[in-house]
Each structure stands twice: as C-alpha cells, then as structure tokens.
Design an enzyme around this catalytic site. Structure first.
Site, PDB file in Angstrom:
ATOM      1  N   HIS A   1      48.717  39.898  43.261  1.00  0.00           N
ATOM      2  CA  HIS A   1      48.635  40.570  41.969  1.00  0.00           C
ATOM      3  C   HIS A   1      49.592  41.763  42.025  1.00  0.00           C
ATOM      4  O   HIS A   1      49.842  42.307  43.102  1.00  0.00           O
ATOM      5  CB  HIS A   1      47.187  41.046  41.806  1.00  0.00           C
ATOM      6  CG  HIS A   1      46.842  41.669  40.492  1.00  0.00           C
ATOM      7  ND1 HIS A   1      47.171  42.962  40.181  1.00  0.00           N
ATOM      8  CD2 HIS A   1      46.159  41.178  39.425  1.00  0.00           C
ATOM      9  CE1 HIS A   1      46.700  43.246  38.970  1.00  0.00           C
ATOM     10  NE2 HIS A   1      46.094  42.178  38.489  1.00  0.00           N
TER      11      HIS A   1
ATOM     12  N   ASP B   1      43.314  42.651  49.511  1.00  0.00           N
ATOM     13  CA  ASP B   1      42.944  42.707  48.102  1.00  0.00           C
ATOM     14  C   ASP B   1      41.840  41.675  47.898  1.00  0.00           C
ATOM     15  O   ASP B   1      42.103  40.473  47.876  1.00  0.00           O
ATOM     16  CB  ASP B   1      44.162  42.398  47.225  1.00  0.00           C
ATOM     17  CG  ASP B   1      43.794  42.293  45.738  1.00  0.00           C
ATOM     18  OD1 ASP B   1      42.604  42.476  45.398  1.00  0.00           O
ATOM     19  OD2 ASP B   1      44.695  42.014  44.937  1.00  0.00           O
TER      20      ASP B   1
ATOM     21  N   GLN C   1      39.266  39.295  43.831  1.00  0.00           N
ATOM     22  CA  GLN C   1      38.820  37.967  43.378  1.00  0.00           C
ATOM     23  C   GLN C   1      37.928  37.287  44.412  1.00  0.00           C
ATOM     24  O   GLN C   1      37.621  36.099  44.293  1.00  0.00           O
ATOM     25  CB  GLN C   1      40.031  37.072  43.079  1.00  0.00           C
ATOM     26  CG  GLN C   1      40.949  37.598  41.989  1.00  0.00           C
ATOM     27  CD  GLN C   1      40.306  37.615  40.604  1.00  0.00           C
ATOM     28  OE1 GLN C   1      39.290  36.952  40.367  1.00  0.00           O
ATOM     29  NE2 GLN C   1      40.884  38.385  39.703  1.00  0.00           N
TER      30      GLN C   1
ATOM     31  N   LYS D   1      34.589  43.246  37.955  1.00  0.00           N
ATOM     32  CA  LYS D   1      34.737  41.794  38.083  1.00  0.00           C
ATOM     33  C   LYS D   1      33.498  41.176  38.733  1.00  0.00           C
ATOM     34  O   LYS D   1      33.438  39.972  38.962  1.00  0.00           O
ATOM     35  CB  LYS D   1      35.978  41.467  38.920  1.00  0.00           C
ATOM     36  CG  LYS D   1      37.295  41.848  38.247  1.00  0.00           C
ATOM     37  CD  LYS D   1      38.463  41.229  38.987  1.00  0.00           C
ATOM     38  CE  LYS D   1      39.775  41.923  38.786  1.00  0.00           C
ATOM     39  NZ  LYS D   1      40.297  41.906  37.414  1.00  0.00           N
TER      40      LYS D   1
ATOM     41  N   CYS E   1      49.355  39.392  35.491  1.00  0.00           N
ATOM     42  CA  CYS E   1      49.754  40.422  36.454  1.00  0.00           C
ATOM     43  C   CYS E   1      50.237  39.803  37.764  1.00  0.00           C
ATOM     44  O   CYS E   1      50.013  40.352  38.847  1.00  0.00           O
ATOM     45  CB  CYS E   1      48.636  41.419  36.732  1.00  0.00           C
ATOM     46  SG  CYS E   1      48.255  42.428  35.310  1.00  0.00           S
TER      47      CYS E   1
END
Lengths: 131, 411
Positions: free
Chosen positions: B126, B203, B206, B229, B368
């Site tokens: 991202h 990261d 997700q 999220k 993104c």
C-alpha cells in the site's frame, strides 16, 4: 436503463472523436485524476491563435473519456481566449447527465487539462472543479 | 457458511448500518478492506463515553478523568493481548496505520539509516508502506528496493533471499495485500531480515482484522494496523519491540509525551506515552477495545475460516465470468478476503458506479497501490472485500450486477 450511461456517453466512450496525437503540436498538456488514475493528454495545433486541430489521448472511465471526446469536438475553430472562458457548466451541459461529487472530477479532467495547457500551468488561475 | 463457526445471521443483526436500503435496494457492503462497519457495541461505547466519562486523560484527579484514563489504558491491554505483545508498553495508539508506519520511518529510520544503506519493500505494498520509505531514502541517500511478485501475486522466494543483503537496514513488508489479497510469507521475511541484522516493519492493516496474529511468534520489530478496519473507530496502532522503542527519540513533541520540560531541554515520558503527544483519540481507543472484545468472542480462527470460505466462493463465482481477470493467487489458502478484478468492457469507476445503483458498495480505482497496478499493467481494478458479516448472497448480487454492467457496455 441508466441515465448516467445513456447512449450518447457510451458512444463517445467506445468511439471517441479526435482520439490520437499531434506530433508537432503547439500546445500539449497532460494531467491525471489521482483518485482513479484517469489520464488525459490534449494536443492542440493553432493557426493565428485559433485551434486548427485537436487530439486527445488517455485512459479512464466512460465519463472522463466521453467528456474529452465531446469537449475536443467543441474546440476546433475556437480562439485561445474563447477556450479560457469555458467553464464547468459548459461541460455539464455537453454531457447532460447528473453527476455526483466524485464523478464530477472525472467529467472535468479534460477541461482542467485544456485550461492548464492554454494558460500555461504557472499562469493558470485555479482549479476549475473546486467549489 | 455455518461450518466456519460463525453465526453470520446473528452477526449481521449486530450491525445497524447493514439493516438499511440504499437507492431502494438492500445495502450490500463489500468494501471492508477500506473500512469495516461497526457493531452496536462499539457505537454504544462511543455514545456512553461522551455521555458519561468525557474528560482528558492522564492529568485530572477527578472521577471522570480517572474513568476515562482507566478505559483508555484498559483498551490498550486488550489490544496487547489480542496481538500477544509482551507488554502494554509496546502498544502505541496512532491516528491510523499510515501514521504508525511514518512514526517508524521518522523515529527509527532517521536515526538508523545512513547514506548507502538499503531499504527493502515489496511491490505488493500500500502507498502507506512505500512513500514513508521513499522520503527516508531520499533524505538519507539510501537505496529503496522492491521484492517482486510472480504473475499470481506471490512474492518471489528468490527475491526475498537476494534483495535483502548485508547493506539492508530495514525491511518493510505487508502481511496481507489490500489488492492482490496475497498472504505473504511474512515469518520468512522477518527471519531473513533478522539474519542479516535488519529490522522488519510489518504492515498488518489487512491481517489483524482477519486472522489470528501473534507478534512474538512472528518476531516482528514493528507491526502497524488500523482500528477502523477491525470493527473499531478511526484510530491506529503501532506495536514495537520495547528494546527498539526505548532507544528511539520521540516522533511528535508536545504534552503527555514528556516527563519534565525546561526551557532548555526536556525529558521524555516512559513507553508507550513517549510516542503519544497531545490529547489522543480517547473515545476511539476505548471503542477499539470493545471491537477487540467482539472479535475475541467470535474467535479469530473462526473469522479466518468464514472469510476463507466466502473468498473461495467469490473466486469461483467471479472467476467464472467470461473475460474477467482476477488479481492475485486463486488459491483461497494463499489470500485474504479481498478480490480485485477487471473486465475488458468497462473502467472500474464505471463498474463501481453501476454497482452503487444496486446498493452495492465496491471500490473502483487503484486502492492506494498504484505500483502494484503498474506492475500488472492495469490502470485500476474493481475490488470487493469481505468480513465477518459478508454472505454468499452478496457475492451472487455482485455477479448478477456484473452481467448488467456488461450489458450496458457491450460494444
């Protein structure tokens, strides 16, 4: 079925007018919409400050591409001063469809490109689509 | 979908937003990778906070301030447990996952990356896990390199070995791609980074909402994710190993992050508050604690099983559409609940617009992740993403509407 995608818009999208490039263009400018990556480049050939030929190139959604196709149809024969007078309403009238705040950016990208090209990016007075 | 252990019908009852119609059609929310919807319990705790406990934290000695502080810090401990951090001091509230990654780039990167060093990321990232490293590399005259992916969106195993070299100081990698859906071999990447003495920034925006995570087992040095999220309000989290955080200078300066301030110098507060300058998002942090409770009660193994099942169903159904291209691995074991696709007839923006008329929320664009789209030679994709409340009927609706899109755009 959908007023946003009426036949006229789809026809311009699938069979765009003035699509291509002018290798020895007098004015050439490109910009993109960072939201969706739509990209438009417009080339102008001038004679005595009047548009003799125009071509656009780019990729993007039906709204931005149809807007470019319809706008470039209107540019031939116009002087640079006349192009500077074109505004948001002119594009909305051309398209004749209701547009939400996100899609209006797609519709106005070609106008933004032509104005930045005609004014020169540094002399351009401002963002056309901001309200 | 009951075999996953989730009672999805009951779960859907907990989400007021899902009960409404949009443009006269039942809402079909397929954009949870952008932000998840919030259960009643989270919405209620925000309301309760402002009605009963609203006060600034850490300073007041009165009842409200003490209650607000206890709840804010209590949520931190829930998050600590949820990701299995050793200490609550390793859990830092941020504005979002992007700020968490920038915190690392600024506070660790600027002190530890020198001219000629390498930073290694992956093409699946991202923008939030690319741009901070571009800024750092530019400032330090360091080199930024990318581990490539194969045509199925899987990171190339040979690149993981060869790109991370003795010159590499920092490796930044996603645990789950927000476009290709790929679940990366993150444990292997962390191990490779450690083998050459680099730190690894994960990261996990997700990943944390969708599967069990254990930062100690993973041995991640830094681990960023976002509360919004994972059923929570708009707040982010950075986990960092205590030994690294202790050595770092602060990110932002101001109130709450100091122990002493003099006109000539200041002393920093202890962890985690050293990295929480100014009044934080108090209600949001408390709300995230409630979201964590909700997910914990469901069981993250069950969440993953449900999403795996609905993703498998979606890959089947969407994949069967003629001429469609799905980004990322087609094996549901190798991906999270994100399916990005393109059809030849229509631009994703137009697809998303026509979906909207049917009450379906999907994302059209580059999500993104422009480099990933460039890498695969596609300007943009339409993305459907799933969560605990997603049902197969919603996938069916999506596929039906895709047929309508093709009908409108048939040349």
């Amino acid at each position: 079925m959908d007023d946003l995608y009426r036949e006229l818009i789809l026809d311009h999208y699938q069979h765009p007018h003035n699509h291509g490039e002018i290798p020895d263009a007098d004015i050439s400018y490109e910009d993109s919409n960072p939201l969706c990556g739509d990209k438009i480049r417009i080339d102008l050939k001038l004679k005595n400050n009047v548009v003799e030929d125009v071509k656009f190139n780019g990729k993007g959604c039906a709204i931005s591409q149809a807007s470019a196709s319809m706008l470039t149809d209107e540019l031939i024969g116009k002087s640079l001063d006349e192009i500077k007078q074109l505004d948001k309403q002119f594009i909305l009238d051309l398209l004749g469809i209701p547009l939400g705040p996100t899609r209006i950016k797609c519709a106005l990208l070609p106008l933004k490109v032509i104005k930045a090209g005609v004014y020169g990016i540094n002399a351009w007075p401002g963002e056309e689509e901001e309200e | 979908m009951t075999h996953s252990g989730l009672n999805v019908a009951a779960i859907r009852e907990d989400f007021p937003i899902l009960q409404q119609t949009v443009h006269g059609k039942p809402l079909v929310y397929l954009d949870s990778a952008a932000t998840s919807q919030k259960p009643e319990a989270v919405i209620q705790v925000l309301d309760e906070y402002y009605r009963k406990f609203n006060a600034n934290i850490h300073r007041g000695v009165y009842y409200l301030a003490e209650e607000a502080t206890a709840r804010y810090e209590g949520a931190r401990k829930k998050i600590q447990k949820f990701i299995n951090a050793k200490s609550h001091r390793e859990v830092i509230y941020t504005r979002n996952a992007t700020e968490a990654l920038n915190l690392v780039a600024y506070a660790w990167g600027r002190a530890n990356v020198q001219e000629g060093d390498e930073i290694v990321a992956t093409v699946l990232e991202h923008h939030a896990n690319i741009v901070p490293w571009q800024l750092l590399a530019k400032e330090k005259k360091a080199t930024l390199k990318f581990i490539r992916a194969d045509e199925h969106g899987l990171l190339r195993a040979d690149d993981i070995e060869t790109m991370i070299t003795a010159q590499t100081r920092l490796v930044a990698a996603t645990m789950a791609s927000n476009v290709a859906g790929t679940l990366t071999p993150i444990k292997q990447i962390v191990a490779r980074a450690h083998a050459i003495g680099a730190v690894c920034v994960v990261d996990a925006a997700q990943a944390v909402p969708h599967m069990p995570v254990d930062v100690q087992a993973l041995d991640a040095d830094f681990f960023a994710f976002s509360g919004h999220k994972m059923l929570g309000p708009f707040v982010g989290v950075l986990y960092g190993k205590r030994a690294l955080l202790e050595k770092m200078e602060p990110f932002l300066g101001g109130g709450d992050m100091i122990r002493e301030v003099h006109l000539e110098y200041s002393k920093w507060n202890e962890l985690p508050w050293k990295f929480e300058a100014g009044t934080p998002a108090i209600a949001e942090a408390i709300g995230l604690g409630v979201a964590v409770d909700y997910l914990t009660a469901l069981g993250m193994e069950n969440v993953r099983a449900h999403e795996r099942a609905i993703t498998a169903y979606a890959l089947d159904k969407i994949g069967a559409v003629e001429g469609i291209r799905i980004l990322g691995p087609l094996d549901p074991d190798q991906r999270g609940g994100v399916v990005a696709f393109s059809i030849p007839e229509a631009h994703p923006h137009d697809v998303a617009q026509i979906f909207d008329r049917e009450g379906i929320c999907v994302r059209g664009g580059h999500h993104c992740a422009m480099p990933l789209h460039e890498y695969y030679g596609i300007a943009a994709t339409t993305r459907a993403s799933f969560y605990i409340y997603s049902i197969p009927e919603e996938v069916d609706k999506l596929v039906e509407t895709l047929a309508k899109v093709r009908q409108i755009f048939k040349a």
